[in-house]
Design a protein around this motif. Structure first.
Motif, PDB file in Angstrom:
ATOM      1  N   GLY B 136       0.406  12.812  36.975  1.00 45.17           N
ATOM      2  CA  GLY B 136      -0.010  12.508  35.608  1.00 45.17           C
ATOM      3  C   GLY B 136      -1.287  13.202  35.178  1.00 45.17           C
ATOM      4  N   LYS B 138      -3.570  15.700  33.721  1.00 46.67           N
ATOM      5  CA  LYS B 138      -3.322  16.851  32.839  1.00 46.67           C
ATOM      6  C   LYS B 138      -4.390  17.909  33.044  1.00 46.67           C
ATOM      7  CE  LYS B 138      -0.504  14.974  29.177  1.00 46.67           C
ATOM      8  NZ  LYS B 138      -0.210  14.959  27.769  1.00 46.67           N
ATOM      9  N   LYS B 140      -5.214  22.454  32.224  1.00 48.70           N
ATOM     10  CA  LYS B 140      -4.829  23.564  31.347  1.00 48.70           C
ATOM     11  C   LYS B 140      -3.563  24.250  31.834  1.00 48.70           C
ATOM     12  CE  LYS B 140      -9.481  24.736  30.058  1.00 48.70           C
ATOM     13  NZ  LYS B 140     -10.548  25.621  30.509  1.00 48.70           N
ATOM     14  N   GLN B 142      -1.248  22.399  34.193  1.00 50.92           N
ATOM     15  CA  GLN B 142      -0.275  21.304  34.281  1.00 50.92           C
ATOM     16  C   GLN B 142      -0.361  20.556  32.951  1.00 50.92           C
ATOM     17  OE1 GLN B 142      -2.386  22.119  36.883  1.00 50.92           O
ATOM     18  NE2 GLN B 142      -0.738  23.021  38.110  1.00 50.92           N
ATOM     19  N   THR B 143       0.120  21.193  31.883  1.00 50.09           N
ATOM     20  CA  THR B 143      -0.101  20.676  30.532  1.00 50.09           C
ATOM     21  C   THR B 143       0.682  19.381  30.268  1.00 50.09           C
ATOM     22  OG1 THR B 143       1.618  22.165  29.778  1.00 50.09           O
ATOM     23  CG2 THR B 143      -0.643  22.912  29.497  1.00 50.09           C
ATOM     24  N   HIS B 144       1.786  19.174  31.003  1.00 53.34           N
ATOM     25  CA  HIS B 144       2.544  17.933  30.848  1.00 53.34           C
ATOM     26  C   HIS B 144       2.114  16.896  31.879  1.00 53.34           C
ATOM     27  CE1 HIS B 144       5.145  19.836  27.936  1.00 53.34           C
ATOM     28  NE2 HIS B 144       5.284  20.857  28.769  1.00 53.34           N
ATOM     29  N   GLY B 145       1.069  17.191  32.582  1.00 51.19           N
ATOM     30  CA  GLY B 145       0.631  16.301  33.654  1.00 51.19           C
ATOM     31  C   GLY B 145       1.268  16.703  34.968  1.00 51.19           C
ATOM     32  N   PHE B 147       3.377  16.621  38.103  1.00 53.72           N
ATOM     33  CA  PHE B 147       4.533  15.839  38.552  1.00 53.72           C
ATOM     34  C   PHE B 147       4.952  16.165  39.981  1.00 53.72           C
ATOM     35  CE2 PHE B 147       7.086  19.479  37.524  1.00 53.72           C
ATOM     36  CZ  PHE B 147       6.659  19.944  36.284  1.00 53.72           C
TER      37      PHE B 147
END
Lengths: 575, 284
Positions: B136, B138, B140, B142-145, B147
């Motif tokens: 989770g 976030k 720059k 891993q823009t969707h967080g 996973f």
């Protein structure tokens, strides 16, 4: 040479081809001949068609030629593929096992399996039957083969030794009885009984490293370099060496650098693909000025290429591998003697200049067996160029690992020595080893490192000339092509042609003036290399401005034979 | 007598109030407490902010390549096993780029202390996820967080039967000092994973976040060589995060298997050039 006989053993991997070939080569060596033996094999544990070729002569030889006088065929593919190679020879085959369509008089059937079962009660002894048959056909005495079998099966006990000897004798007797005229290439045992060794290039490199006092070897197994690792490992206890099989080539060279930093004479062994993984650590050796010997045994690339065959395709890669610019040294032996002495020299150069030094070999040199005189370990010196404890006790200033000196070589102390701290850094650093990104410091440090290359250039050996100094045609070779090229010179000189060989073992850096002089007289210069682009010819041009007039290149995975080179010289109208 | 001043006092390139300062202090104090002189100590590192540590310690140092602190440390230990060798590394350096070396160095078990500055973020490249970043988070990149499953260094080390496994926290310097002392004194590979807040890029796992969660384990609670128990404890992560020694397995170190080291450091052995003559007989 009055005797020049070629024996080819053909069969599938796993059939005992190598054992048979080596035992025969050793026997023939014991009988007083010069031997050259080479293997052609595929990347598989069992099956496939492989060959082991032995050339015997009463004169020194260091190359294979294309003739086959006696073919020992252990499988039908040997007949299919190699029958046409025989001009006037014979095939020894167990026709009960291998289907032979030809009814030629030169096919000698020897029921090896049947004899093995009859004499020893087990078909596995048929290889020894075949060895006896070959020795019988050559009209040599059985005693040398018996001696070799005794030595080969020493660990397996008296019963196994005797069974193998019985099998060999039965094969010998069989051909004597059934092919009484078989001695058509009867070789008189050579009177020359000097104590020659029969040794491969890889074994000679291993011996050279041991003689030089290698203390640590870390490597990841990769054909065709592995032989050096296993040879050193086999003798590690005797020579106080630690050999570690690293998890990958990255770890191998990084471990070597750590060990070398802490004072151990260290080396790694690899081939092109493994070296590709090491390139980052090569830059680390360059920046930290840590000595390292890298044995790189070439095979054809790119990627996995032809894993068990030969090529000189990695020279340009080795010359420029790794990030940035730093001095390195490349040595390329051409014979077992050179493998031995140059490996030892590599350690001294690495220690003196604190740089990575390559011993660049290839599959052909690595796996071939040569007869040669004993090496002379008393010629080996071990020069460590380390600061002694007493030198450190009398020092006037704080120790600087990267002290700027007129020659560019900084004094080398070791961690653990009292009174000094040794800091090595992969970042650009100041004289103490601390990170320093100043422009002025960068230039000073880069100059300091590169200065060592020029110093080495002045000291390094120049290429050797085989043949007349001022020949009209100069053949140019480097590393493993020495044998076939020297033989070409002999053949052409006997035909009255003015030819010599300029053979390079010290590949980089090249001494500029001395190298230019070697070519001042020759009208035609032909570079002969096992690659498709003439890598050494380019290197020579770039470093010394010597432009060679012609290249002969081979890149089908096979080594040069004298016939191949002579045919190419004719085709190119050089001769 | 060794004093903390012997290990120097350098200007650093670390951000003010970085967790690294606590670790540096603990390393120095542990070495002093153990009476190790700077010239007897080697600190090897890879690349990253943590890996600049050799430059901030007045002892021998080998600051190598990204992810590669362990192979040179191992090589140096073999060459001179009298050195106290500490590998200082980060979560990206050790568990990402150097993951393979981590696995195999644990298997090899050289007598090295591995101190991992674990801040769950890539600091030097300005804030990307690391192998230990939480799901989770976030960034720059891993823009969707995040996973990808975060790696649990302690469970991994215990599963590989690492000889000594501990976790410290950069905010508890005296506890960390004692862990590092134990780790250095332990023979074989020691892992000290140190929770180290990155004040610039990790906005999730801050000093405050950790201080609310970490607790010192009572190390008398179970036998330290109980691998299953240790494994269980290593899984505890969330509202409560345990600190301390998780697992100790006394076993021979890599060097113990090397008979050649019994007579002294490897690098001191004289060359046996003349013995090559015996080997050459075998080729005749």
């Amino acid at each position: 040479m009055t005797i020049d006989l070629n024996i080819k053993v053909g069969g599938a991997a796993g059939q005992g081809l190598q054992t048979t070939g080596i035992a025969l080569a050793k026997t023939l060596k014991k009988s007083g001949f010069h031997i050259f033996a080479t293997q052609y094999y595929f990347s598989r544990v069992r099956g496939g068609h492989n060959t082991f070729k032995i050339r015997i002569s009463d004169s020194p030889i260091a190359a294979m030629n294309e003739n086959v006088d006696l073919l020992l065929a252990l499988d039908s593919e040997s007949i299919d593929r190699h029958l046409s190679e025989l001009s006037d020879g014979v095939v020894v085959v167990d026709a009960d096992v291998v289907k032979v369509n030809s009814s030629s008089e030169s096919i000698f059937h020897v029921p090896m399996l049947e004899i093995a079962k009859e004499v020893c009660g087990d078909k596995i002894y048929s290889n020894s039957v075949s060895m006896g048959a070959v020795i019988g056909l050559l009209c040599l005495d059985m005693s040398n083969l018996e001696g070799i079998l005794k030595a080969s099966f020493k660990k397996k006990g008296e019963e196994i030794i005797q069974k193998n000897i019985n099998a060999a004798r039965a094969g010998y007797d069989y051909v004597k009885t059934n092919y009484p005229g078989g001695c058509k290439f009867s070789v008189n045992e050579s009177g020359e009984k000097e104590k020659l060794m029969l040794i491969s290039g890889n074994e000679a490199v291993g011996l050279g490293a041991l003689a030089a006092g290698v203390q640590f070897l870390a490597a990841y197994p990769m054909t065709p370099s592995t032989g050096v690792m296993t040879y050193v490992a086999a003798n590690a206890d005797k020579f106080n060496v630690v050999v570690e099989q690293a998890e990958d080539e990255i770890a191998a060279l990084n471990m070597v650098l750590g060990a070398s930093y802490a004072g151990a004479r260290s080396m790694t062994t690899t081939s092109g693909g493994g070296f590709a993984l090491m390139t980052e650590a090569l830059g680390l050796a360059g920046m930290t000025e840590t000595p390292a010997v890298i044995f790189l045994c070439q095979r054809p690339g790119p990627a996995t290429g032809l894993p068990t065959m030969t090529e000189q395709g990695d020279l340009q890669f080795v010359l420029t591998a790794a990030q940035g610019e730093f001095p390195r040294c490349i040595l390329a032996p051409g014979t077992p003697e050179e493998c031995f002495y140059l490996t030892a020299e590599a350690f001294n150069i690495a220690d003196k200049y604190q740089i990575p030094v390559f011993v660049l070999s290839d599959q052909y040199l690595a796996d071939s067996l040569f007869t040669c005189k004993r090496f002379d370990p008393s010629k080996i010196t071990v020069e460590r160029h380390l600061l002694s404890d007493s030198e450190l006790r009398t020092k006037k200033e704080d120790y600087k690992r990267y002290k700027i000196t007129p020659l560019g070589i900084s004094p080398r102390a070791l961690p653990g020595q009292e009174g000094v701290l040794v800091l090595s850094d992969s970042d650009e650093h100041d004289e103490f080893g601390h990170i320093c990104e100043d422009a002025e410091n960068r230039i000073k440090m880069n100059d300091k490192r590169m200065k060592k290359l020029e110093l080495l250039r002045d000291e390094i050996s120049v290429a050797k000339i085989y043949g007349d100094l001022d020949a009209a045609i100069s053949l140019v070779g480097w590393g493993s092509t020495y044998g076939p090229l020297a033989e070409v010179v002999d053949i052409l000189k006997a035909q009255g042609k003015s030819v010599n060989l300029v053979h390079f073992t010290h590949i980089h850096p090249l001494p500029v003036e001395a190298t230019r002089k070697l070519f001042s007289k020759a009208k035609k210069t032909v570079c002969v290399e096992n690659n498709s682009t003439g890598q050494f010819a380019h290197h020579l041009k770039l470093e010394t401005d010597v432009k060679l007039t012609e290249t002969i290149l081979r890149y089908d995975g096979k080594p040069f034979s004298p016939e191949f080179i002579i045919a190419a010289l004719k085709e190119k109208e050089v001769i | 007598m060794v004093s903390i001043e012997d290990y120097g006092n350098f200007e650093t390139a670390w951000c003010p109030s970085c967790g690294n300062f606590g670790i540096l202090k603990a390393i120095k104090q542990a070495l002093v407490n153990l009476g190790r002189s700077p010239h007897e100590v080697l600190v090897a590192s890879g690349i990253g902010q943590s890996s600049k540590t050799p430059h901030y310690l007045n002892c021998n140092g080998f600051n190598g390549l990204h992810g590669r602190s362990l192979p040179p440390a191992t090589g140096a230990k073999i060459a001179n096993h009298e050195l106290t060798v500490i590998a200082v590394t980060g979560d990206g350096d050790c568990y990402g780029e150097g993951g393979n070396h981590f696995l195999h160095t644990v298997r090899r078990n050289p007598d090295i202390t591995m101190i991992v500055h674990d801040n769950q973020i890539y600091g030097l490249t300005k804030g990307q996820a690391s192998p230990t970043s939480e799901i989770g988070m976030k960034t720059k990149v891993q823009t969707h967080g995040v996973f990808n499953m975060p790696l649990n260094p302690l469970s991994m080390a215990i599963s590989l039967d690492c000889s000594f496994v501990a976790r410290g926290y950069a905010g508890k310097v005296s506890h960390l000092t004692s862990l590092i002392e134990k780790a250095i004194s332990h023979k074989g590979l020691s892992l000290v994973d140190v929770l180290q807040p990155c004040v610039s890029f990790n906005k999730l796992n801050t000093f405050k976040w950790y201080s609310e969660r970490v607790y010192e384990m009572d190390d008398t609670g179970y036998e330290l060589d109980d691998r299953v128990k240790a494994f269980e404890r290593s899984m505890e992560w969330g509202e409560k995060i345990p600190l301390g020694v998780f697992y100790v397995n006394e076993k021979p170190s890599f060097e113990d298997y090397l008979d050649v080291l019994k007579s002294g450091p490897l690098y001191k052995n004289p060359p046996a050039t003349e013995k090559v003559n015996e080997l050459m007989d075998g080729f005749i």
